[in-house]
Scaffold this motif. Structure first.
Motif, PDB file in Angstrom:
ATOM      1  N   SER A  95       0.815  -1.214   0.000  1.00 52.08           N
ATOM      2  CA  SER A  95       0.000   0.000   0.000  1.00 52.08           C
ATOM      3  C   SER A  95       0.852   1.269   0.000  1.00 52.08           C
ATOM      4  CB  SER A  95      -0.929   0.000   1.215  1.00 52.08           C
ATOM      5  OG  SER A  95      -0.183  -0.014   2.421  1.00 52.08           O
ATOM      6  N   GLY A  96       1.939   1.273   0.776  1.00 54.00           N
ATOM      7  CA  GLY A  96       2.747   2.482   0.889  1.00 54.00           C
ATOM      8  C   GLY A  96       3.951   2.539  -0.023  1.00 54.00           C
ATOM      9  N   TYR A  97       4.464   1.361  -0.419  1.00 52.80           N
ATOM     10  CA  TYR A  97       5.699   1.299  -1.213  1.00 52.80           C
ATOM     11  C   TYR A  97       5.557   0.257  -2.322  1.00 52.80           C
ATOM     12  CZ  TYR A  97       6.996   3.427   3.215  1.00 52.80           C
ATOM     13  OH  TYR A  97       7.021   4.224   4.339  1.00 52.80           O
ATOM     14  N   PRO A  98       4.570   0.417  -3.194  1.00 54.76           N
ATOM     15  CA  PRO A  98       4.353  -0.587  -4.247  1.00 54.76           C
ATOM     16  C   PRO A  98       5.558  -0.759  -5.178  1.00 54.76           C
ATOM     17  CG  PRO A  98       3.085   1.417  -4.677  1.00 54.76           C
ATOM     18  CD  PRO A  98       3.608   1.531  -3.289  1.00 54.76           C
ATOM     19  N   LEU A  99       6.393   0.264  -5.267  1.00 53.03           N
ATOM     20  CA  LEU A  99       7.612   0.150  -6.073  1.00 53.03           C
ATOM     21  C   LEU A  99       8.502  -0.963  -5.543  1.00 53.03           C
ATOM     22  CD1 LEU A  99       9.610   1.179  -8.226  1.00 53.03           C
ATOM     23  CD2 LEU A  99      10.392   2.874  -6.559  1.00 53.03           C
ATOM     24  N   LEU A 100       8.706  -1.020  -4.225  1.00 53.19           N
ATOM     25  CA  LEU A 100       9.531  -2.071  -3.631  1.00 53.19           C
ATOM     26  C   LEU A 100       8.846  -3.429  -3.723  1.00 53.19           C
ATOM     27  CD1 LEU A 100      12.017  -3.003  -2.077  1.00 53.19           C
ATOM     28  CD2 LEU A 100      10.859  -2.345   0.047  1.00 53.19           C
ATOM     29  N   ALA A 101       7.529  -3.453  -3.531  1.00 56.57           N
ATOM     30  CA  ALA A 101       6.796  -4.711  -3.656  1.00 56.57           C
ATOM     31  C   ALA A 101       6.950  -5.285  -5.060  1.00 56.57           C
ATOM     32  CB  ALA A 101       5.322  -4.496  -3.327  1.00 56.57           C
ATOM     33  N   GLU A 102       6.864  -4.432  -6.071  1.00 59.61           N
ATOM     34  CA  GLU A 102       7.005  -4.881  -7.452  1.00 59.61           C
ATOM     35  C   GLU A 102       8.414  -5.400  -7.725  1.00 59.61           C
ATOM     36  OE1 GLU A 102       5.690  -5.179 -11.634  1.00 59.61           O
ATOM     37  OE2 GLU A 102       4.723  -5.156  -9.674  1.00 59.61           O
ATOM     38  N   ALA A 103       9.426  -4.653  -7.290  1.00 53.67           N
ATOM     39  CA  ALA A 103      10.809  -5.073  -7.521  1.00 53.67           C
ATOM     40  C   ALA A 103      11.110  -6.391  -6.819  1.00 53.67           C
ATOM     41  CB  ALA A 103      11.768  -3.986  -7.043  1.00 53.67           C
ATOM     42  N   SER A 104      10.646  -6.535  -5.576  1.00 61.30           N
ATOM     43  CA  SER A 104      10.881  -7.771  -4.822  1.00 61.30           C
ATOM     44  C   SER A 104      10.167  -8.948  -5.469  1.00 61.30           C
ATOM     45  CB  SER A 104      10.398  -7.606  -3.375  1.00 61.30           C
ATOM     46  OG  SER A 104      11.065  -6.549  -2.730  1.00 61.30           O
ATOM     47  N   GLY A 105       8.976  -8.711  -5.996  1.00 64.10           N
ATOM     48  CA  GLY A 105       8.197  -9.785  -6.604  1.00 64.10           C
ATOM     49  C   GLY A 105       8.690 -10.226  -7.959  1.00 64.10           C
ATOM     50  N   GLU A 237      10.538  -1.357 -14.122  1.00 62.82           N
ATOM     51  CA  GLU A 237      10.586  -2.288 -15.253  1.00 62.82           C
ATOM     52  C   GLU A 237      11.948  -2.965 -15.272  1.00 62.82           C
ATOM     53  OE1 GLU A 237       9.560  -2.615 -20.033  1.00 62.82           O
ATOM     54  OE2 GLU A 237       9.456  -0.670 -19.023  1.00 62.82           O
ATOM     55  N   LYS A 238      11.905  -4.254 -15.499  1.00 60.47           N
ATOM     56  CA  LYS A 238      13.115  -5.079 -15.512  1.00 60.47           C
ATOM     57  C   LYS A 238      13.159  -5.822 -16.842  1.00 60.47           C
ATOM     58  CE  LYS A 238      14.908  -9.245 -13.185  1.00 60.47           C
ATOM     59  NZ  LYS A 238      14.751 -10.115 -12.014  1.00 60.47           N
ATOM     60  N   ILE A 239      14.199  -5.589 -17.607  1.00 54.83           N
ATOM     61  CA  ILE A 239      14.376  -6.267 -18.893  1.00 54.83           C
ATOM     62  C   ILE A 239      15.385  -7.395 -18.715  1.00 54.83           C
ATOM     63  CG2 ILE A 239      15.031  -6.024 -21.309  1.00 54.83           C
ATOM     64  CD1 ILE A 239      12.509  -4.486 -20.520  1.00 54.83           C
ATOM     65  N   ARG A 240      14.982  -8.596 -19.089  1.00 57.09           N
ATOM     66  CA  ARG A 240      15.854  -9.764 -18.961  1.00 57.09           C
ATOM     67  C   ARG A 240      15.602 -10.702 -20.131  1.00 57.09           C
ATOM     68  NH1 ARG A 240      12.825 -12.411 -13.633  1.00 57.09           N
ATOM     69  NH2 ARG A 240      10.778 -11.552 -14.073  1.00 57.09           N
ATOM     70  N   ASP A 241      16.492 -11.645 -20.325  1.00 57.22           N
ATOM     71  CA  ASP A 241      16.366 -12.559 -21.461  1.00 57.22           C
ATOM     72  C   ASP A 241      15.168 -13.480 -21.333  1.00 57.22           C
ATOM     73  OD1 ASP A 241      18.554 -11.722 -23.010  1.00 57.22           O
ATOM     74  OD2 ASP A 241      19.950 -12.805 -21.729  1.00 57.22           O
ATOM     75  N   ARG A 242      14.902 -13.953 -20.111  1.00 58.43           N
ATOM     76  CA  ARG A 242      13.757 -14.817 -19.847  1.00 58.43           C
ATOM     77  C   ARG A 242      12.923 -14.209 -18.731  1.00 58.43           C
ATOM     78  NH1 ARG A 242      16.764 -20.340 -18.491  1.00 58.43           N
ATOM     79  NH2 ARG A 242      17.968 -18.834 -17.275  1.00 58.43           N
ATOM     80  N   LYS A 243      11.656 -14.491 -18.697  1.00 55.93           N
ATOM     81  CA  LYS A 243      10.776 -13.886 -17.701  1.00 55.93           C
ATOM     82  C   LYS A 243      10.899 -14.532 -16.333  1.00 55.93           C
ATOM     83  CE  LYS A 243       7.269 -11.613 -20.440  1.00 55.93           C
ATOM     84  NZ  LYS A 243       7.558 -10.294 -19.901  1.00 55.93           N
ATOM     85  N   ALA A 244      11.552 -15.656 -16.241  1.00 53.62           N
ATOM     86  CA  ALA A 244      11.760 -16.319 -14.950  1.00 53.62           C
ATOM     87  C   ALA A 244      13.248 -16.534 -14.715  1.00 53.62           C
ATOM     88  CB  ALA A 244      11.025 -17.654 -14.893  1.00 53.62           C
ATOM     89  N   TRP A 245      13.648 -16.373 -13.486  1.00 52.08           N
ATOM     90  CA  TRP A 245      14.989 -16.659 -12.973  1.00 52.08           C
ATOM     91  C   TRP A 245      16.036 -15.623 -13.370  1.00 52.08           C
ATOM     92  CZ3 TRP A 245      19.979 -17.733 -14.563  1.00 52.08           C
ATOM     93  CH2 TRP A 245      20.826 -18.212 -13.559  1.00 52.08           C
ATOM     94  N   ASP A 246      16.075 -15.192 -14.615  1.00 51.05           N
ATOM     95  CA  ASP A 246      17.196 -14.402 -15.111  1.00 51.05           C
ATOM     96  C   ASP A 246      17.410 -13.095 -14.348  1.00 51.05           C
ATOM     97  OD1 ASP A 246      18.484 -15.865 -16.987  1.00 51.05           O
ATOM     98  OD2 ASP A 246      17.518 -14.952 -18.724  1.00 51.05           O
ATOM     99  N   PHE A 247      18.680 -12.717 -14.245  1.00 52.81           N
ATOM    100  CA  PHE A 247      19.027 -11.396 -13.746  1.00 52.81           C
ATOM    101  C   PHE A 247      18.708 -10.370 -14.825  1.00 52.81           C
ATOM    102  CE2 PHE A 247      21.527 -14.232 -11.168  1.00 52.81           C
ATOM    103  CZ  PHE A 247      21.452 -13.654  -9.905  1.00 52.81           C
ATOM    104  N   SER A 248      18.498  -9.134 -14.405  1.00 51.79           N
ATOM    105  CA  SER A 248      18.113  -8.106 -15.376  1.00 51.79           C
ATOM    106  C   SER A 248      19.306  -7.707 -16.243  1.00 51.79           C
ATOM    107  CB  SER A 248      17.568  -6.873 -14.651  1.00 51.79           C
ATOM    108  OG  SER A 248      18.576  -6.257 -13.877  1.00 51.79           O
TER     109      SER A 248
END
Length: 333
Positions: A95-105, A237-248
């Motif tokens: 609710s207060g920090y959706p930016l961090l919730a999104e990055a963590s998720g 937004e995180k750009i990576r080669d695959r949508k799962a596991w990969d580092f950005s």
């Protein structure tokens, strides 16, 4: 190149029950010790026998390093050993920090987020394959950067901030925390110190063998988030080669305060392009007083890549950075 043996060398295991015991053990063992949080990065190092500590200090039993609490000033305090899943799913964070919730998720996979910790994601070492494979590069105490030679494979390396080493910071949560003006609380036998998130990460020009201010004996204990910006809009937004596991390959985090159709304040942070998360202060200054439009975003993106210098295989990062910063401002509308 190191041979992967898939066998962990022997070490002495310590399992402290409190922060004071943990920092005492860290001070006692110094650079011969290793701090274990979620263990996901640790076991890669150990199995490949690149890291061979004499002592491992397991923080799994230090309950005071876990959990999320509302602070007296209306912000949040998050223990460094709190799992990424707990951060991403916590109601106060969402609710207060959706930016961090999104990055963590968006870190890796659900299984890794269940085990991995916020502190571990923040302070993890670079993923440069030369360094992690045991090559004697600058970061490993050698006298060359293998990723910067004419025939190197450097598709994932930096376009700004290089100083002999061209490895990049791999954390997904770090740019979000900088955009949120978070603070890092560090404990040692000498007491506690607090760092602004932006100052917590350092480049190779300061110390080529470290990515943060942490020295042997220092322990990241808590992350403090200030009271939420009123009416702020966020973007990740995180750009990576695959949508799962990969580092950005490149990621962007932004907080934008819009009043009356005009940007009053902004925080824009890009990661994956330098040895540390890059705060685009010049772009922030350029958008203040402007409407969050496509044109404003385009101008911010162009400013963000000024001075960028591509290596042999990573010139795509310049265009990618420009477009991510553009979207971070444009989509604030």
């Amino acid at each position: 190149m190191a041979i992967i043996r898939d066998m962990i060398p022997p070490f002495e295991l310590f399992q402290p029950a409190g922060v004071d015991d943990a920092v005492r053990l860290m001070r006692e063992h110094g650079d011969r010790g290793w701090v274990l949080a979620g263990g996901l990065d640790t076991f890669d190092w150990f199995k490949d026998r690149i890291k061979r500590p004499e002592a491992v200090i397991d923080l799994g039993g230090v309950d005071e390093l876990k959990g999320i609490e509302v602070a007296d000033d209306g912000g949040l305090e998050i223990g460094a050993m709190t799992s990424l899943t707990a951060v991403a799913e916590n109601g106060d964070v969402r609710s207060g920090y959706p930016l961090l919730a999104e990055a963590s998720g968006l870190v890796a996979t659900p299984q890794i987020r269940n085990q991995g910790t916020l502190g571990g994601n923040i302070i993890q070492d670079t993923r440069c394959w030369y360094y992690r494979s045991g090559w004697p590069c600058y970061r490993a105490g050698g006298n060359i950067c293998y990723a910067a030679t004419p025939r190197s494979m450097n598709r994932e390396h930096c376009i700004v901030g290089a100083s002999r080493c061209v490895a990049v910071n791999p954390s997904d949560t770090a740019p979000a925390l900088i955009a949120l003006d978070a603070e890092m609380v560090v404990a040692s036998t000498g007491g506690e110190r607090t760092y602004a998130a932006e100052d917590f990460f350092i480049g190779p020009d300061i110390d080529i063998e470290r990515m943060t201010v942490l020295e042997p004996g220092d322990l990241l204990t808590r992350i403090r988030l200030p009271a939420p910006w009123s009416g702020a809009r966020w973007y990740f937004e995180k750009i990576r080669d695959r949508k799962a596991w990969d580092f950005s390959l490149v990621s962007v985090a932004s907080m934008v305060n819009v009043e009356g159709g005009v940007i009053r304040d902004a925080r824009i942070v890009v990661n994956g392009i330098a040895p540390y998360p890059v705060r685009a202060t010049a772009s922030e200054a350029a958008v203040r007083g402007q409407a969050p439009s496509d044109e404003t975003g385009q101008a911010a993106g162009e400013i963000a890549v000024r001075g960028a210098r591509a290596l042999r295989h990573n010139d795509y990062k310049i265009a990618l950075t420009r477009n991510l910063v553009k979207r971070a401002i444009r989509d604030a509308a």
